[in-house]
Design a protein around this motif. Sequence first.
Motif, PDB file in Angstrom:
ATOM      1  N   SER A 157     -32.062  -0.348  -1.606  1.00 53.03           N
ATOM      2  CA  SER A 157     -32.368  -0.420  -3.036  1.00 53.03           C
ATOM      3  C   SER A 157     -31.136  -0.084  -3.861  1.00 53.03           C
ATOM      4  CB  SER A 157     -33.506   0.542  -3.363  1.00 53.03           C
ATOM      5  OG  SER A 157     -34.653   0.249  -2.571  1.00 53.03           O
ATOM      6  N   TYR A 158     -31.120  -0.549  -5.107  1.00 55.74           N
ATOM      7  CA  TYR A 158     -29.940  -0.287  -5.929  1.00 55.74           C
ATOM      8  C   TYR A 158     -30.333   0.042  -7.367  1.00 55.74           C
ATOM      9  CZ  TYR A 158     -30.207  -5.242  -7.427  1.00 55.74           C
ATOM     10  OH  TYR A 158     -30.611  -6.450  -7.919  1.00 55.74           O
ATOM     11  N   LEU A 159     -29.385   0.659  -8.048  1.00 60.82           N
ATOM     12  CA  LEU A 159     -29.598   1.194  -9.386  1.00 60.82           C
ATOM     13  C   LEU A 159     -28.638   0.506 -10.348  1.00 60.82           C
ATOM     14  CD1 LEU A 159     -31.101   3.476 -10.956  1.00 60.82           C
ATOM     15  CD2 LEU A 159     -29.154   4.960 -10.412  1.00 60.82           C
ATOM     16  N   ALA A 160     -29.112   0.267 -11.550  1.00 62.89           N
ATOM     17  CA  ALA A 160     -28.273  -0.364 -12.573  1.00 62.89           C
ATOM     18  C   ALA A 160     -28.408   0.390 -13.887  1.00 62.89           C
ATOM     19  CB  ALA A 160     -28.667  -1.830 -12.769  1.00 62.89           C
ATOM     20  N   CYS A 161     -27.435   0.214 -14.739  1.00 57.05           N
ATOM     21  CA  CYS A 161     -27.540   0.685 -16.118  1.00 57.05           C
ATOM     22  C   CYS A 161     -27.039  -0.424 -17.019  1.00 57.05           C
ATOM     23  CB  CYS A 161     -26.739   1.963 -16.319  1.00 57.05           C
ATOM     24  SG  CYS A 161     -27.106   2.777 -17.895  1.00 57.05           S
ATOM     25  N   ASN A 162     -27.855  -0.832 -17.970  1.00 58.16           N
ATOM     26  CA  ASN A 162     -27.532  -1.919 -18.889  1.00 58.16           C
ATOM     27  C   ASN A 162     -27.249  -1.365 -20.279  1.00 58.16           C
ATOM     28  OD1 ASN A 162     -28.109  -4.094 -17.019  1.00 58.16           O
ATOM     29  ND2 ASN A 162     -30.282  -3.632 -17.324  1.00 58.16           N
TER      30      ASN A 162
ATOM     31  N   ARG B  30     -27.971   8.678 -18.370  1.00 56.62           N
ATOM     32  CA  ARG B  30     -27.745   7.883 -19.582  1.00 56.62           C
ATOM     33  C   ARG B  30     -26.460   8.301 -20.280  1.00 56.62           C
ATOM     34  NH1 ARG B  30     -27.811   7.393 -24.787  1.00 56.62           N
ATOM     35  NH2 ARG B  30     -28.868   5.661 -25.837  1.00 56.62           N
ATOM     36  N   ARG B  31     -26.257   9.592 -20.435  1.00 51.44           N
ATOM     37  CA  ARG B  31     -25.078  10.082 -21.156  1.00 51.44           C
ATOM     38  C   ARG B  31     -23.784   9.732 -20.423  1.00 51.44           C
ATOM     39  NH1 ARG B  31     -26.596  14.767 -21.370  1.00 51.44           N
ATOM     40  NH2 ARG B  31     -25.568  15.575 -19.506  1.00 51.44           N
ATOM     41  N   SER B  32     -23.746   9.970 -19.117  1.00 50.78           N
ATOM     42  CA  SER B  32     -22.512   9.705 -18.388  1.00 50.78           C
ATOM     43  C   SER B  32     -22.187   8.216 -18.363  1.00 50.78           C
ATOM     44  CB  SER B  32     -22.607  10.250 -16.954  1.00 50.78           C
ATOM     45  OG  SER B  32     -23.662   9.627 -16.230  1.00 50.78           O
ATOM     46  N   THR B  33     -23.215   7.384 -18.262  1.00 57.82           N
ATOM     47  CA  THR B  33     -22.954   5.947 -18.248  1.00 57.82           C
ATOM     48  C   THR B  33     -22.549   5.453 -19.630  1.00 57.82           C
ATOM     49  OG1 THR B  33     -24.668   5.794 -16.543  1.00 57.82           O
ATOM     50  CG2 THR B  33     -23.831   3.734 -17.441  1.00 57.82           C
ATOM     51  N   ALA B  34     -23.149   6.004 -20.689  1.00 59.80           N
ATOM     52  CA  ALA B  34     -22.734   5.639 -22.045  1.00 59.80           C
ATOM     53  C   ALA B  34     -21.265   6.005 -22.275  1.00 59.80           C
ATOM     54  CB  ALA B  34     -23.627   6.328 -23.072  1.00 59.80           C
ATOM     55  N   GLU B  35     -20.839   7.134 -21.717  1.00 60.21           N
ATOM     56  CA  GLU B  35     -19.432   7.513 -21.835  1.00 60.21           C
ATOM     57  C   GLU B  35     -18.530   6.530 -21.095  1.00 60.21           C
ATOM     58  OE1 GLU B  35     -18.933  11.526 -20.571  1.00 60.21           O
ATOM     59  OE2 GLU B  35     -20.339  12.328 -22.051  1.00 60.21           O
ATOM     60  N   PHE B  36     -19.005   6.034 -19.959  1.00 56.38           N
ATOM     61  CA  PHE B  36     -18.224   5.018 -19.254  1.00 56.38           C
ATOM     62  C   PHE B  36     -18.140   3.735 -20.068  1.00 56.38           C
ATOM     63  CE2 PHE B  36     -18.368   1.225 -16.520  1.00 56.38           C
ATOM     64  CZ  PHE B  36     -17.094   1.303 -15.962  1.00 56.38           C
TER      65      PHE B  36
END
Length: 328
Positions: A186-191, A58-64
């Motif tokens: 399978s795949y992963l997402a972050c919204n 969560r943190r790394s994707t929020a930084e992106f």
Amino acid sequence: MTTATAPVIPRLDLSLALGGDPVARSALARQIDEACRDIGFFTITGHGIDQQLIDDVRRSTAEFFAQPDEYKARFASVTGNEFRGWSVRDAATTADDGGRPVRVREQVEMSRFDSPEDVAAAGYDDEWVRRAEPNVWPERPAGLAEAWKRYHEAVDDLGMALLSLMALALDLPEGHLESRFRRHPSYLACNLYLTPDAEFEGHRFGAHTDIGSLTIVYQDDGPAGIEVLDRSGRWTPIDHEPGAFIVNLGDLMAKWTNDRWVATEHRVRNPEPGEQRTRISIPYFQHPDFDALIECLPGCSDEDDPPRYPAVLAGNWATHRFDTYEKV
């Protein structure tokens, strides 16, 4: 349709069942069957995935997401594939506000296979290799790709454990479903769900059903989360619970079970006035092997209820659904 005020989504504790207790596994399998017959959604605790790993993703994707659009656009799909890399979702504001587009969601999606070469190495023939699109990993923040890959591996294992319990729920050998997931894509997402200043039409994610076998979702405590359309026609919210995941069935699992189990419409609601926080969710979409033959499972049909759907390769079904998918 109305919105329910009381949660109706079953909550299941996996801890004893994942520990191997046969009595607990049998009891949990019965609960899973009931939930999958009734609404196709349940929440799980005791799943064994470390909260620190979830927080790292969560943190790394929020930084992106916090980077400028010019940077993020470098990691969008070169073919416009919204199921790979970074993409955005705009919605129109209300007529009173001029109908201008506002951004309501950003997302990043990555496959279990990093490249077409990985697909070939998994033993797939040229047809599936040609269809594959490489992941596009952001260069910063540092550690994002590592966190995603560790999380992907952990949730892969959880998905396989759920398949084993689902086989028990269907009175099948525990490995029956897993055997179709030896090389699964399978795949992963972050919204990242945003809160526009203006009112907008529709929802931050409109009503839809998922495509594959099952989806495992982490959602944070931001406002305006997932709502499920229950059988009475009510939109029922699923509130954030620390440490819990939401699990829901996709269309393919419903077909596989001859509609014994259901894939249910769900959406992400609009924020209420004053709810000005962003929200992050991390869904994992589990799909069988591209070349797995999906046909009515044993015990899911009889003379009075014969198989309703023709057999299909899982990869062809996913391609059909992706091609006809309406961006919601």
